[in-house]
Design an enzyme around this catalytic site. Structure first.
Site, PDB file in Angstrom:
ATOM      1  N   TYR A  51       6.361  -8.408  15.468  1.00 40.10           N
ATOM      2  CA  TYR A  51       6.390  -7.159  14.691  1.00 40.10           C
ATOM      3  C   TYR A  51       7.047  -6.047  15.503  1.00 40.10           C
ATOM      4  O   TYR A  51       7.963  -5.377  15.027  1.00 40.10           O
ATOM      5  CB  TYR A  51       4.958  -6.787  14.310  1.00 40.10           C
ATOM      6  N   GLY A 110       1.491  -7.931  -0.929  1.00 39.55           N
ATOM      7  CA  GLY A 110       1.239  -6.950  -1.989  1.00 39.55           C
ATOM      8  C   GLY A 110       0.708  -7.612  -3.251  1.00 39.55           C
ATOM      9  O   GLY A 110       0.659  -8.846  -3.348  1.00 39.55           O
ATOM     10  N   LYS A 126      10.652  -4.769  14.443  1.00 35.64           N
ATOM     11  CA  LYS A 126      10.936  -3.410  13.962  1.00 35.64           C
ATOM     12  C   LYS A 126      11.964  -2.726  14.856  1.00 35.64           C
ATOM     13  O   LYS A 126      12.756  -1.911  14.394  1.00 35.64           O
ATOM     14  CB  LYS A 126       9.642  -2.595  13.911  1.00 35.64           C
ATOM     15  N   ARG A 141      -6.936  -4.634   8.647  1.00 38.34           N
ATOM     16  CA  ARG A 141      -6.743  -3.441   9.468  1.00 38.34           C
ATOM     17  C   ARG A 141      -8.093  -2.771   9.708  1.00 38.34           C
ATOM     18  O   ARG A 141      -9.053  -2.997   8.970  1.00 38.34           O
ATOM     19  CB  ARG A 141      -5.733  -2.504   8.808  1.00 38.34           C
ATOM     20  N   PHE A 187       0.824  -1.218   0.000  1.00 40.49           N
ATOM     21  CA  PHE A 187       0.000   0.000   0.000  1.00 40.49           C
ATOM     22  C   PHE A 187       0.853   1.261   0.000  1.00 40.49           C
ATOM     23  O   PHE A 187       0.704   2.114  -0.864  1.00 40.49           O
ATOM     24  CB  PHE A 187      -0.930   0.006   1.212  1.00 40.49           C
TER      25      PHE A 187
HETATM   26  P1  NAD Z   1       1.805  -3.882   2.916  1.00 39.51           P
HETATM   27  O1  NAD Z   1       1.633  -5.225   3.548  1.00 39.51           O
HETATM   28  O2  NAD Z   1       0.743  -3.346   2.062  1.00 39.51           O
HETATM   29  O3  NAD Z   1       3.166  -3.822   2.092  1.00 39.51           O
HETATM   30  C1  NAD Z   1       4.297  -4.570   2.416  1.00 39.51           C
HETATM   31  C2  NAD Z   1       4.873  -5.085   1.108  1.00 39.51           C
HETATM   32  O4  NAD Z   1       6.072  -5.819   1.414  1.00 39.51           O
HETATM   33  C3  NAD Z   1       3.926  -6.052   0.386  1.00 39.51           C
HETATM   34  O5  NAD Z   1       3.814  -5.697  -0.970  1.00 39.51           O
HETATM   35  C4  NAD Z   1       4.606  -7.419   0.550  1.00 39.51           C
HETATM   36  O6  NAD Z   1       4.326  -8.305  -0.525  1.00 39.51           O
HETATM   37  C5  NAD Z   1       6.049  -7.014   0.622  1.00 39.51           C
HETATM   38  N1  NAD Z   1       6.885  -8.005   1.299  1.00 39.51           N
HETATM   39  C6  NAD Z   1       6.624  -8.653   2.464  1.00 39.51           C
HETATM   40  N2  NAD Z   1       7.637  -9.485   2.746  1.00 39.51           N
HETATM   41  C7  NAD Z   1       8.551  -9.355   1.749  1.00 39.51           C
HETATM   42  C8  NAD Z   1       9.807  -9.939   1.482  1.00 39.51           C
HETATM   43  N3  NAD Z   1      10.360 -10.828   2.321  1.00 39.51           N
HETATM   44  N4  NAD Z   1      10.475  -9.575   0.357  1.00 39.51           N
HETATM   45  C9  NAD Z   1       9.951  -8.650  -0.504  1.00 39.51           C
HETATM   46  N5  NAD Z   1       8.750  -8.078  -0.303  1.00 39.51           N
HETATM   47  C10 NAD Z   1       8.072  -8.411   0.820  1.00 39.51           C
HETATM   48  O7  NAD Z   1       2.107  -2.866   4.135  1.00 39.51           O
HETATM   49  P2  NAD Z   1       2.152  -1.287   4.105  1.00 39.51           P
HETATM   50  O8  NAD Z   1       1.008  -0.801   4.899  1.00 39.51           O
HETATM   51  O9  NAD Z   1       2.369  -0.783   2.751  1.00 39.51           O
HETATM   52  O10 NAD Z   1       3.465  -1.050   4.979  1.00 39.51           O
HETATM   53  C11 NAD Z   1       4.712  -0.806   4.373  1.00 39.51           C
HETATM   54  C12 NAD Z   1       5.768  -0.607   5.449  1.00 39.51           C
HETATM   55  O11 NAD Z   1       5.393   0.463   6.318  1.00 39.51           O
HETATM   56  C13 NAD Z   1       5.995  -1.828   6.318  1.00 39.51           C
HETATM   57  O12 NAD Z   1       7.379  -1.942   6.595  1.00 39.51           O
HETATM   58  C14 NAD Z   1       5.258  -1.498   7.589  1.00 39.51           C
HETATM   59  O13 NAD Z   1       5.830  -2.117   8.703  1.00 39.51           O
HETATM   60  C15 NAD Z   1       5.412   0.019   7.650  1.00 39.51           C
HETATM   61  N6  NAD Z   1       4.304   0.629   8.391  1.00 39.51           N
HETATM   62  C16 NAD Z   1       3.065   0.737   7.828  1.00 39.51           C
HETATM   63  C17 NAD Z   1       2.040   1.289   8.564  1.00 39.51           C
HETATM   64  C18 NAD Z   1       0.657   1.459   7.997  1.00 39.51           C
HETATM   65  O14 NAD Z   1      -0.203   1.970   8.704  1.00 39.51           O
HETATM   66  N7  NAD Z   1       0.391   1.104   6.762  1.00 39.51           N
HETATM   67  C19 NAD Z   1       2.265   1.725   9.875  1.00 39.51           C
HETATM   68  C20 NAD Z   1       3.531   1.572  10.409  1.00 39.51           C
HETATM   69  C21 NAD Z   1       4.557   1.040   9.658  1.00 39.51           C
END
Ligand code: NAD
Length: 319
Positions: free
Chosen positions: A147, A37, A151, A188, A12
């Protein structure tokens, strides 16, 4: 100029971040294992001349996969709590080995890295609001530990790489971001409530609904990450919105928006058992982002939710 790498680029935040990088004429390489994703999220940029997608798992070495890059946004890691109980070992491995591989690669290219960290490093906070100087209150042995501690270890690793390798690191501690495009199955709270309201099913709240969160719109969030990457800010920075809402009020707001748009009745809200270690109250202190990045969220919750509900309605009408 060398390209910019975005890990987790089909997720996302990653897919929205790539759009603003392409708008600013960067060449962008996205790496994603498609674990959570989807190629759908980058479908309308797939053919962009400055964009390349590589399917790769960041827990595996990068050797031979990709040449030099100038900057790396490291986002690859699932963020939805539904994975914390199903795949905790995998999540720990992504946070540790995935981040280590990214940082090793960054040393080779001498690239600047932005680590997508999270408000979860503060755990169930005992101070309010949470400034970057707060060390957190995290349970190391519980259902969210994979998690939260994952992190934290990623941040510690970034610090260690800076110390040993002089690596140029930025750390964004992201607070709850919501995105048009999150599917009903995402797990979520925002997509859960929207899909329940549209599907005329009960909204389920774990706990009594008094837990409070601050939600930021995706566009604000990725602009914050981009601004942080360009900055000289070496310490972690909270990227979040400081407007707080209780989960019960969020449910009511989404109920109001959906029932108005669909001319249907608001759905009932059911309260279930609180999830273990789910933080009660979380609100970022964002003065560092305001002062050092001249960044602050612009999209109010109601406006952002209206756009997100519109996306859901269009998506459901098309399937
Ligand atoms: P998401 O799950 O939509 O995106 C994560 C992406 O990482 C996915 O496309 C997934 O396929 C890819 N992925 C997972 N494991 C992988 C691997 N081993 N190798 C390659 N790709 C891999 O999550 P998001 O909401 O887009 O979050 C993105 C980042 O931001 C994450 O690191 C998350 O911890 C951090 N984050 C997000 C939020 C939020 O509210 N969305 C809040 C805090 C932190």
């Amino acid at each position: 100029m060398l390209p910019v790498l975005v890990t987790g680029g089909a997720g996302f935040l990653g897919s929205h971040l790539i759009r603003i990088l392409l708008e600013r004429n960067y060449r962008v390489i996205a790496i994603d294992s498609l674990w959570t994703g989807s190629l759908d999220s980058i479908a309308n940029i797939q053919d962009h001349p400055n964009f390349t997608f590589l399917r790769h798992d960041v827990t595996l070495p990068f050797t031979g996969i990709i040449n030099d890059v100038s900057q790396i946004y490291h986002l690859a890691c699932p963020a939805s709590p539904k994975h914390f109980v199903k795949n905790p070992i995998d999540i720990l491995n992504k946070c540790f080995q995935g981040t280590k591989n990214v940082l090793d690669f960054a040393v080779k290219c001498n690239a600047r890295v932005l680590l997508a960290s999270t408000s979860e490093v503060y755990g169930d906070p005992l101070v309010y609001p949470q400034a970057e100087s707060y060390y957190g209150n995290v349970n190391p042995f519980g259902p969210r530990s994979c998690y939260d501690e994952g992190k934290r270890v990623a941040e510690a690793m970034a610090y260690a790489f800076r110390l040993e390798n002089n690596l140029d690191i930025r750390i964004g501690r992201i607070f709850n971001a919501y995105v048009p495009g999150m599917l009903p199955s995402d797990g979520r709270v925002v997509p859960n409530f929207i899909s329940a309201a549209i599907g005329q099913k009960d909204m389920q709240i774990a706990g009594d609904g008094n837990a409070r969160r601050c939600f930021q719109y995706v566009g604000d969030c990725v602009l914050g990450l981009y601004t942080l990457m360009q900055s000289s800010c070496l310490s972690p920075v909270n990227i979040g919105c400081d407007d707080e809402i209780s989960i019960a009020n969020l449910a009511q707001l989404i109920n109001d928006i959906v029932s108005r748009k669909t001319a249907s009745a608001p759905v009932d809200v059911l309260f279930t058992e609180k999830s273990d270690d789910d933080p009660f109250r979380r609100r970022p202190e964002i003065s560092m982002a305001k002062e050092k990045l001249q960044w602050q969220p612009r999209v109010g919750l109601r406006d952002g939710l209206e756009m997100t509900v519109n996306w859901f309605l269009a998506f459901l009408a098309a399937i």
